[in-house]
Design an enzyme around this catalytic site. Structure first.
Site, mmCIF file in Angstrom:
data_model
loop_
_atom_site.group_PDB
_atom_site.id
_atom_site.type_symbol
_atom_site.label_atom_id
_atom_site.label_comp_id
_atom_site.label_asym_id
_atom_site.label_seq_id
_atom_site.Cartn_x
_atom_site.Cartn_y
_atom_site.Cartn_z
ATOM 1 N N TRP A 133 7.434 11.157 3.074
ATOM 2 C CA TRP A 133 8.287 12.192 3.928
ATOM 3 C C TRP A 133 9.572 11.483 4.338
ATOM 4 O O TRP A 133 10.487 11.940 4.703
ATOM 5 C CB TRP A 133 7.462 12.393 5.326
ATOM 6 C CG TRP A 133 6.837 11.257 5.932
ATOM 7 C CD1 TRP A 133 5.534 11.070 6.098
ATOM 8 C CD2 TRP A 133 7.465 10.557 6.816
ATOM 9 N NE1 TRP A 133 5.161 10.140 6.625
ATOM 10 C CE2 TRP A 133 6.209 9.613 7.229
ATOM 11 C CE3 TRP A 133 8.731 10.331 7.354
ATOM 12 C CZ2 TRP A 133 6.559 8.400 8.351
ATOM 13 C CZ3 TRP A 133 8.928 9.182 8.161
ATOM 14 C CH2 TRP A 133 7.862 8.229 8.600
ATOM 15 N N ASN A 134 9.823 9.803 4.109
ATOM 16 C CA ASN A 134 10.781 9.387 4.792
ATOM 17 C C ASN A 134 11.987 9.660 3.811
ATOM 18 O O ASN A 134 13.170 9.654 4.500
ATOM 19 C CB ASN A 134 10.486 7.708 5.133
ATOM 20 C CG ASN A 134 10.314 7.100 3.868
ATOM 21 O OD1 ASN A 134 9.430 7.667 3.065
ATOM 22 N ND2 ASN A 134 10.603 5.958 3.753
ATOM 23 N N LYS B 24 3.192 15.771 -5.876
ATOM 24 C CA LYS B 24 2.998 16.224 -4.443
ATOM 25 C C LYS B 24 3.724 15.809 -3.364
ATOM 26 O O LYS B 24 3.626 14.449 -3.238
ATOM 27 C CB LYS B 24 1.279 15.861 -4.210
ATOM 28 C CG LYS B 24 0.664 16.737 -2.893
ATOM 29 C CD LYS B 24 -0.195 15.695 -2.252
ATOM 30 C CE LYS B 24 0.120 14.743 -1.386
ATOM 31 N NZ LYS B 24 0.771 15.213 -0.037
ATOM 32 N N GLY C 148 4.241 5.070 -0.490
ATOM 33 C CA GLY C 148 3.625 5.286 1.024
ATOM 34 C C GLY C 148 2.880 4.070 1.394
ATOM 35 O O GLY C 148 3.356 2.908 1.189
ATOM 36 N N GLU D 276 4.477 1.724 -4.766
ATOM 37 C CA GLU D 276 5.479 0.974 -3.767
ATOM 38 C C GLU D 276 4.874 1.432 -2.288
ATOM 39 O O GLU D 276 4.903 2.404 -1.873
ATOM 40 C CB GLU D 276 6.957 1.536 -3.777
ATOM 41 C CG GLU D 276 7.792 0.738 -2.909
ATOM 42 C CD GLU D 276 9.311 1.493 -2.769
ATOM 43 O OE1 GLU D 276 9.698 1.670 -1.784
ATOM 44 O OE2 GLU D 276 9.913 1.304 -3.905
ATOM 45 N N LEU D 277 4.623 0.168 -1.857
ATOM 46 C CA LEU D 277 3.912 0.094 -0.320
ATOM 47 C C LEU D 277 4.576 -0.249 0.687
ATOM 48 O O LEU D 277 5.921 0.028 0.661
ATOM 49 C CB LEU D 277 2.471 -0.321 -0.425
ATOM 50 C CG LEU D 277 1.904 0.016 -1.820
ATOM 51 C CD1 LEU D 277 0.438 -0.673 -1.777
ATOM 52 C CD2 LEU D 277 1.470 1.600 -1.785
ATOM 53 N N GLU E 233 3.596 -3.849 9.937
ATOM 54 C CA GLU E 233 4.952 -2.798 9.376
ATOM 55 C C GLU E 233 5.043 -1.726 10.541
ATOM 56 O O GLU E 233 4.018 -1.124 10.891
ATOM 57 C CB GLU E 233 4.865 -1.921 8.206
ATOM 58 C CG GLU E 233 6.168 -1.461 7.813
ATOM 59 C CD GLU E 233 6.028 -0.677 6.636
ATOM 60 O OE1 GLU E 233 6.963 -0.462 5.777
ATOM 61 O OE2 GLU E 233 4.919 -0.078 6.213
#
Length: 514
Positions: free
Chosen positions: A153-154, A177, A228, A250-251, A382
């Site tokens: 969502w960011n 999605k 995410g 990508e985390l 984080e």
């Protein structure tokens, strides 16, 4: 009606003709209902994949230049429709308009970059022959098939389409999605892609939750992209492994910045304000750990705190807003709990450290901490909010070791008046992207170079050739043009083996053989 009215955008989603459960989507600036979102399930995912798989062969068969023309038209439409698109992004995500525009720029530049290069990437490549004149070797690149994308969502525009752009240009079809909170921005992007000429079944968006849509999407994909959290990324990677498909992830990040005493402190303050508080800190490559040399720590910190306090953080869609809202009550709770836990462990809050309910329900003040100890959650975890901790250091080896003292390795920033020294230090930091005299933007917009993480920050890379070829299956095609790779008729194999040994030793250093 708005160009991107949510009720109208629902027609872009892949949802079977039946009643669906719905969820309320909030506008973060107010907490009021922005729209309702129909939620798909595994039946909708299977419908999307059936259609995408049926369309994939014809899409891959099209000339790569034709596919590129569509993506270049999409590039143009992003700018032509930037006003209503930014209106939607701001309302749906709560970000400042300027940060939405940066996202739009990235999506457009990514589309343009790959559109100009896809045909060259896909060209057959001649490779070194083991037996020049006898054997010809080439490599060709075929699409994976149907690529599944799960986006957060960011950054609801660029993270919904940037991976998809490369996948599409490589000849794949895509099923996406998006995060439930920001699905309508993804649907607006899909509308523009279709208006640019993308066939309808080449790209599908299925709205829904992770359990209802995400698991089925992984199970049906030929390749998977996920952006995410690390916790969810581990689950997704395990599911991909069960289905023997490759994936890129990508985390998270706990990204360090290092400020040396010869840095231009005013420039460093401006750049790190952007690096820490862009998108209210909800950015995986944002800076959360600031290491400042003791010789300039007091001066830098005073300037940095003052700049943080001057930030225009408010609920507005005009260009003057410098920091928007957190996305939800859950995100506000996480940020607040990290700061309170750090306080309890002895940290000092130099500015901020509190929610701003008078500005909006999910606003949190730009926050600067010092004296953060290892007992605090935000020391290692984080935070993903407008919170940064300042630490001092005295020598280079020390600060490199502290920068690397993390399970994450996504992004780093080094500030020095000596750019070569900055690069030398940056090379020693374990991270996928590093920037000298900026926080993250130069590496982020370098679409010809790979972007990704080390350690718990992810697997694989987006951008650059790496970010394109992950969506392809390389095939080696070898042609025996003369002779046979065997003893000639009537020649004993023992003699053939001895002759081959002498020949290969004799030509070992001949140009064209190496």
């Amino acid at each position: 009606m708005s160009r991107f009215d949510p009720a109208d955008l629902r027609s872009e989603a892949t949802l079977a003709d039946r009643d669906h459960e719905t969820m309320t989507v909030e506008a973060p600036f107010t907490g009021d209902e922005f729209a309702t979102l129909p939620l798909g399930d595994e039946r909708d995912v299977e419908t999307a994949f059936d259609a995408a798989r049926e369309a994939q062969g014809a899409w891959e068969a099209r000339d790569p230049a034709e596919r590129a023309d569509i993506l270049l038209e999409f590039h143009d439409l992003l700018f032509e429709e930037s006003g209503p698109l930014l209106d939607l992004m701001v309302e749906e995500s709560g970000k400042a308009r300027r940060h939405g525009y940066e996202e739009l720029l990235d999506a457009a530049l990514c589309a343009r970059h790959y559109a100009y290069r896809a045909e060259g990437y896909l060209a057959d490549e001649s490779r070194k022959s083991p037996m020049p004149g006898l054997v010809d070797v080439e490599v060709n690149y075929r699409a994976k098939g149907v690529v599944g994308v799960i986006s957060p969502w960011n950054y609801p525009l660029t993270l919904a389409v940037s991976d998809a752009v490369a996948a599409l240009l490589a000849g794949n079809t895509v099923v996406l999605k998006p995060a439930e909170q920001t699905t309508y921005t993804a649907l607006a992007a899909l509308r523009l892609l279709r208006e640019a000429g993308l066939p309808r079944d080449v790209f599908h968006v299925v709205p829904g939750t992770g359990p209802d849509v995400g698991e089925s999407l992984v199970a049906n994909s030929d390749y998977l992209c996920f952006t995410g959290s690390g916790a969810t990324g581990s689950i997704v990677a395990a599911q991909a492994g069960e289905h023997l498909i490759d994936c890129s992830l990508e985390l998270g990040g706990k990204n360090p910045a290092v400020v040396f005493p010869d840095a231009d402190l005013d420039k460093a303050v401006r750049g790190l304000i952007r690096g820490c508080f862009t998108n209210a800190g909800q950015l995986c490559i944002a800076v959360e750990r600031l290491y400042v040399h003791e010789d300039v720590r007091a001066e830098f910190t005073e300037k940095f705190v003052a700049a943080a306090e001057r930030l225009d953080a408010r609920a507005g869609d005009d260009w003057g807003v410098e920091m928007g809202s957190l996305v939800s009550a859950d995100q506000l709770e996480k940020v607040s709990s990290h700061v309170e836990d750090a306080r309890d462990a002895g940290a000092e809050v130099l500015t901020g450290g509190e929610a701003l309910p008078e500005v909006g329900p999910y606003f949190y003040a730009p926050t600067v901490l010092t004296d953060v100890t290892g007992e605090a959650d935000l020391h290692d975890q984080e935070t993903f909010g407008p919170v940064v901790s300042v630490y001092g250091f005295e020598d280079t080896d020390e600060v490199v070791a502290r920068a690397n003292d993390s399970e994450y390795g996504l992004n780093a920033s080094v500030w020095s008046g000596d750019a070569e020294r900055g690069r030398e230090v940056a090379r020693r930091i374990d991270c996928g992207t590093a920037n000298v005299n900026e926080a993250y933007a130069p590496a982020f917009i370098a679409h010809d170079a790979p972007m990704g993480g080390m350690g718990d920050s992810g697997v694989g890379r987006r951008h650059g050739p790496d970010g394109f070829y992950r969506f392809t299956e390389p095939q080696t095609l070898a042609t025996q043009e003369r002779g046979e790779i065997d003893a000639p008729p009537g020649v004993p194999y023992k003699w053939y083996a001895a002759a081959m040994k002498r020949l290969l030793k004799a030509v070992r250093d001949v140009p064209g053989i190496r």
